[in-house]
Design a protein around this motif. Structure first.
Motif, PDB file in Angstrom:
ATOM      1  N   VAL A 155      -1.884  -0.947 -10.173  1.00 35.42           N
ATOM      2  CA  VAL A 155      -1.967  -2.406 -10.285  1.00 35.42           C
ATOM      3  C   VAL A 155      -0.586  -3.017 -10.497  1.00 35.42           C
ATOM      4  CG1 VAL A 155      -2.830  -4.289 -11.718  1.00 35.42           C
ATOM      5  CG2 VAL A 155      -4.342  -2.421 -11.077  1.00 35.42           C
ATOM      6  N   LEU A 156       0.199  -2.461 -11.412  1.00 43.40           N
ATOM      7  CA  LEU A 156       1.519  -3.030 -11.688  1.00 43.40           C
ATOM      8  C   LEU A 156       2.462  -2.885 -10.493  1.00 43.40           C
ATOM      9  CD1 LEU A 156       2.060  -1.915 -15.396  1.00 43.40           C
ATOM     10  CD2 LEU A 156       1.264  -4.113 -14.516  1.00 43.40           C
ATOM     11  N   THR A 157       2.391  -1.759  -9.791  1.00 42.53           N
ATOM     12  CA  THR A 157       3.221  -1.591  -8.597  1.00 42.53           C
ATOM     13  C   THR A 157       2.811  -2.567  -7.507  1.00 42.53           C
ATOM     14  OG1 THR A 157       3.481   0.749  -9.129  1.00 42.53           O
ATOM     15  CG2 THR A 157       4.039   0.071  -6.890  1.00 42.53           C
ATOM     16  N   PHE A 158       1.512  -2.755  -7.340  1.00 39.83           N
ATOM     17  CA  PHE A 158       1.028  -3.706  -6.345  1.00 39.83           C
ATOM     18  C   PHE A 158       1.474  -5.125  -6.665  1.00 39.83           C
ATOM     19  CE2 PHE A 158      -2.180  -6.667  -4.732  1.00 39.83           C
ATOM     20  CZ  PHE A 158      -2.199  -6.334  -3.391  1.00 39.83           C
ATOM     21  N   LEU A 159       1.371  -5.516  -7.936  1.00 40.67           N
ATOM     22  CA  LEU A 159       1.798  -6.865  -8.326  1.00 40.67           C
ATOM     23  C   LEU A 159       3.285  -7.066  -8.086  1.00 40.67           C
ATOM     24  CD1 LEU A 159      -0.163  -7.383 -11.672  1.00 40.67           C
ATOM     25  CD2 LEU A 159      -0.725  -8.254  -9.411  1.00 40.67           C
ATOM     26  N   THR A 160       4.088  -6.080  -8.464  1.00 42.21           N
ATOM     27  CA  THR A 160       5.536  -6.210  -8.301  1.00 42.21           C
ATOM     28  C   THR A 160       5.933  -6.277  -6.831  1.00 42.21           C
ATOM     29  OG1 THR A 160       5.860  -4.979 -10.358  1.00 42.21           O
ATOM     30  CG2 THR A 160       7.748  -5.167  -8.885  1.00 42.21           C
ATOM     31  N   THR A 161       5.364  -5.412  -6.015  1.00 38.42           N
ATOM     32  CA  THR A 161       5.725  -5.378  -4.596  1.00 38.42           C
ATOM     33  C   THR A 161       5.191  -6.588  -3.866  1.00 38.42           C
ATOM     34  OG1 THR A 161       5.570  -2.968  -4.742  1.00 38.42           O
ATOM     35  CG2 THR A 161       5.723  -3.918  -2.550  1.00 38.42           C
ATOM     36  N   TRP A 162       3.975  -6.982  -4.158  1.00 35.54           N
ATOM     37  CA  TRP A 162       3.364  -8.111  -3.462  1.00 35.54           C
ATOM     38  C   TRP A 162       4.082  -9.424  -3.768  1.00 35.54           C
ATOM     39  CZ3 TRP A 162      -0.591  -8.230   0.075  1.00 35.54           C
ATOM     40  CH2 TRP A 162      -1.156  -9.477   0.361  1.00 35.54           C
ATOM     41  N   ASN A 163       4.526  -9.606  -5.000  1.00 33.91           N
ATOM     42  CA  ASN A 163       5.151 -10.860  -5.409  1.00 33.91           C
ATOM     43  C   ASN A 163       6.669 -10.865  -5.248  1.00 33.91           C
ATOM     44  OD1 ASN A 163       2.686 -12.022  -6.211  1.00 33.91           O
ATOM     45  ND2 ASN A 163       2.811 -11.024  -8.207  1.00 33.91           N
ATOM     46  N   VAL A 184       0.834  -1.212   0.000  1.00 33.54           N
ATOM     47  CA  VAL A 184       0.000   0.000   0.000  1.00 33.54           C
ATOM     48  C   VAL A 184       0.867   1.259   0.000  1.00 33.54           C
ATOM     49  CG1 VAL A 184      -1.637   1.343   1.371  1.00 33.54           C
ATOM     50  CG2 VAL A 184      -2.003  -1.102   1.029  1.00 33.54           C
ATOM     51  N   VAL A 185       1.922   1.269   0.814  1.00 32.59           N
ATOM     52  CA  VAL A 185       2.805   2.439   0.842  1.00 32.59           C
ATOM     53  C   VAL A 185       3.515   2.602  -0.500  1.00 32.59           C
ATOM     54  CG1 VAL A 185       4.829   3.447   1.951  1.00 32.59           C
ATOM     55  CG2 VAL A 185       3.098   2.322   3.337  1.00 32.59           C
ATOM     56  N   ALA A 186       3.955   1.509  -1.099  1.00 31.30           N
ATOM     57  CA  ALA A 186       4.634   1.591  -2.399  1.00 31.30           C
ATOM     58  C   ALA A 186       3.692   2.101  -3.486  1.00 31.30           C
ATOM     59  CB  ALA A 186       5.201   0.229  -2.783  1.00 31.30           C
ATOM     60  N   VAL A 187       2.442   1.634  -3.480  1.00 24.13           N
ATOM     61  CA  VAL A 187       1.476   2.092  -4.478  1.00 24.13           C
ATOM     62  C   VAL A 187       1.182   3.575  -4.306  1.00 24.13           C
ATOM     63  CG1 VAL A 187      -0.929   1.896  -5.208  1.00 24.13           C
ATOM     64  CG2 VAL A 187       0.431  -0.162  -4.862  1.00 24.13           C
ATOM     65  N   ALA A 188       0.937   4.019  -3.063  1.00 24.04           N
ATOM     66  CA  ALA A 188       0.619   5.425  -2.819  1.00 24.04           C
ATOM     67  C   ALA A 188       1.786   6.338  -3.197  1.00 24.04           C
ATOM     68  CB  ALA A 188       0.242   5.616  -1.352  1.00 24.04           C
ATOM     69  N   SER A 189       2.997   5.960  -2.831  1.00 20.51           N
ATOM     70  CA  SER A 189       4.156   6.810  -3.130  1.00 20.51           C
ATOM     71  C   SER A 189       4.435   6.857  -4.626  1.00 20.51           C
ATOM     72  CB  SER A 189       5.389   6.295  -2.384  1.00 20.51           C
ATOM     73  OG  SER A 189       5.728   4.983  -2.806  1.00 20.51           O
ATOM     74  N   ASN A 190       4.245   5.747  -5.342  1.00 24.58           N
ATOM     75  CA  ASN A 190       4.460   5.756  -6.786  1.00 24.58           C
ATOM     76  C   ASN A 190       3.416   6.609  -7.504  1.00 24.58           C
ATOM     77  OD1 ASN A 190       6.573   3.771  -8.227  1.00 24.58           O
ATOM     78  ND2 ASN A 190       6.086   2.981  -6.199  1.00 24.58           N
ATOM     79  N   VAL A 226      -2.363 -15.585  -3.589  1.00 21.50           N
ATOM     80  CA  VAL A 226      -2.779 -15.238  -4.946  1.00 21.50           C
ATOM     81  C   VAL A 226      -4.078 -14.437  -4.951  1.00 21.50           C
ATOM     82  CG1 VAL A 226      -3.561 -16.242  -7.142  1.00 21.50           C
ATOM     83  CG2 VAL A 226      -1.588 -17.212  -5.950  1.00 21.50           C
ATOM     84  N   LEU A 227      -4.937 -14.631  -3.955  1.00 22.95           N
ATOM     85  CA  LEU A 227      -6.264 -14.016  -3.970  1.00 22.95           C
ATOM     86  C   LEU A 227      -6.234 -12.495  -4.050  1.00 22.95           C
ATOM     87  CD1 LEU A 227      -9.198 -14.889  -3.948  1.00 22.95           C
ATOM     88  CD2 LEU A 227      -9.188 -14.702  -1.451  1.00 22.95           C
ATOM     89  N   PRO A 228      -5.426 -11.764  -3.265  1.00 18.61           N
ATOM     90  CA  PRO A 228      -5.419 -10.295  -3.415  1.00 18.61           C
ATOM     91  C   PRO A 228      -4.962  -9.823  -4.789  1.00 18.61           C
ATOM     92  CG  PRO A 228      -4.431 -10.943  -1.321  1.00 18.61           C
ATOM     93  CD  PRO A 228      -4.594 -12.193  -2.127  1.00 18.61           C
ATOM     94  N   VAL A 229      -4.050 -10.557  -5.407  1.00 17.67           N
ATOM     95  CA  VAL A 229      -3.585 -10.168  -6.738  1.00 17.67           C
ATOM     96  C   VAL A 229      -4.715 -10.294  -7.764  1.00 17.67           C
ATOM     97  CG1 VAL A 229      -1.939 -10.715  -8.556  1.00 17.67           C
ATOM     98  CG2 VAL A 229      -1.233 -10.819  -6.167  1.00 17.67           C
ATOM     99  N   LEU A 230      -5.468 -11.379  -7.689  1.00 12.95           N
ATOM    100  CA  LEU A 230      -6.578 -11.563  -8.615  1.00 12.95           C
ATOM    101  C   LEU A 230      -7.656 -10.506  -8.410  1.00 12.95           C
ATOM    102  CD1 LEU A 230      -7.040 -15.447  -8.597  1.00 12.95           C
ATOM    103  CD2 LEU A 230      -5.982 -14.032 -10.363  1.00 12.95           C
ATOM    104  N   ILE A 231      -7.959 -10.205  -7.162  1.00 14.64           N
ATOM    105  CA  ILE A 231      -8.981  -9.202  -6.881  1.00 14.64           C
ATOM    106  C   ILE A 231      -8.548  -7.826  -7.401  1.00 14.64           C
ATOM    107  CG2 ILE A 231     -10.175  -7.971  -5.027  1.00 14.64           C
ATOM    108  CD1 ILE A 231     -10.115 -10.556  -3.424  1.00 14.64           C
ATOM    109  N   ALA A 232      -7.280  -7.483  -7.180  1.00 14.71           N
ATOM    110  CA  ALA A 232      -6.789  -6.181  -7.643  1.00 14.71           C
ATOM    111  C   ALA A 232      -6.848  -6.072  -9.161  1.00 14.71           C
ATOM    112  CB  ALA A 232      -5.357  -5.963  -7.145  1.00 14.71           C
TER     113      ALA A 232
END
Length: 299
Positions: free
Chosen positions: A223-231, A103-109, A274-280
């Motif tokens: 979405v792309l930042t969330f996927l990269t940071t989460w994985n 969340v912090v990475a997505v907001a800052s980006n 995997v579930l949060p990534v699919l939902i996002a």
């Protein structure tokens, strides 16, 4: 005297211009969907099979998973794996750590990417093109070459083995700046010029005029930042030592190594990951596609 009426001349159409005659009672069959779906549906099902197998294995018992040949369908819904993960492991803590970092990475980006992208798109200053080229060149450098310098910088800042070591390197990425810059270039300048005439500053124009129009690009960056940071697994594996600061990916790897016999728990942990990534992605797929089609590669 009797008037003679000449019959109208018969117009003879060429053979190529005559409408084709259809046999009576015969109708043309039309598919209710695109013909491409006939090829894409089996391909999509093929890609979905591992995810389907993961979900089915998470509700199987260990005996069914370890059986050979493996069972293709569970005999019943067994939630022992989910109970083991949520009750006996540190999965809730790891899940919270991943949420905080992502969340912090997505907001800052979104914030820094919008500021940097707007500056490169609308402002001309000395060295702007050179700075843009240098920033884009960093995207071609593999992470393996920068992880040791990044580790040394984080060590000097005293952030090793903390969530800050995972957040600070991801505060802004060149891809976010570049994608937002490309989208800002596609917007007409007349909208901003009208706001400037009314006395708006550049930041106010960006906040009130540009950003509401850039929602598709902002959604794509998010979405792309969330996927990269989460994985991400490599950098947390280097920067984090204590298990209380593990992210979900790192915790799942160690959990799988320690509990290799509890396959139902391992599958349940993967489903939770995997579930949060699919939902996002499902929530942002329309904005994602709209941004990719409208951004282009204008220089």
């Amino acid at each position: 005297m009797t008037a003679t009426h000449t019959p109208p001349e018969t117009v003879h159409l060429p053979q190529a211009q005559r409408p084709p005659s259809e046999p009576p009672g015969r109708r043309r069959f039309k598919l209710p969907f695109s013909a491409w779906h006939l090829a894409l549906a089996p391909l999509a099902l093929l890609f979905a099979l591992p995810l389907l197998w993961l979900a089915l294995s998470s509700v199987m018992s260990n005996a069914e998973i370890n059986r050979f040949p493996p069972a293709l369908w569970p005999s019943g819904i067994h939630l022992d794996g989910y109970r083991y993960v949520l009750g006996n492991a540190m999965f809730p803590r790891w899940f919270l750590n991943s949420v905080i970092v992502s969340v912090v990475a997505v907001a800052s980006n979104l914030v820094f990417g919008a500021l940097g992208g707007y500056a490169f798109a609308r402002m001309r200053f000395a060295g702007s093109r050179a700075m843009l080229a240098l920033m884009l060149a960093t995207m071609a450098i593999p992470f393996q070459l920068t992880m040791i310098p990044t580790f040394l910088v984080m060590k000097q800042l005293g952030l090793i083995d903390t969530l800050g070591a995972l957040i600070v390197p991801s505060l802004v990425t060149p891809f976010a700046v570049f994608l937002l810059r490309q989208f800002f270039l596609s917007l007409p300048r007349e909208l901003e010029e009208a706001a400037w005439i009314d006395g708006c500053s550049r930041l106010r124009v960006l906040y009130l005029i540009v950003l509401p129009l850039a929602r598709p690009a902002l959604s794509t960056v998010a979405v792309l930042t969330f996927l990269t940071t989460w994985n991400d697994l490599t950098w947390p594996l280097i920067a984090i030592n204590h298990d209380t600061n593990y992210t979900l990916q790192l915790g799942l790897t160690t959990f799988q190594g320690r509990h290799h016999t509890q396959w139902s728990a391992v599958m349940a942990g993967n489903v939770i990951t995997v579930l949060p990534v699919l939902i996002a992605f499902l929530f942002a797929q329309k904005s994602f596609i709209r941004s990719i089609t409208s951004t282009g590669l204008k220089g």
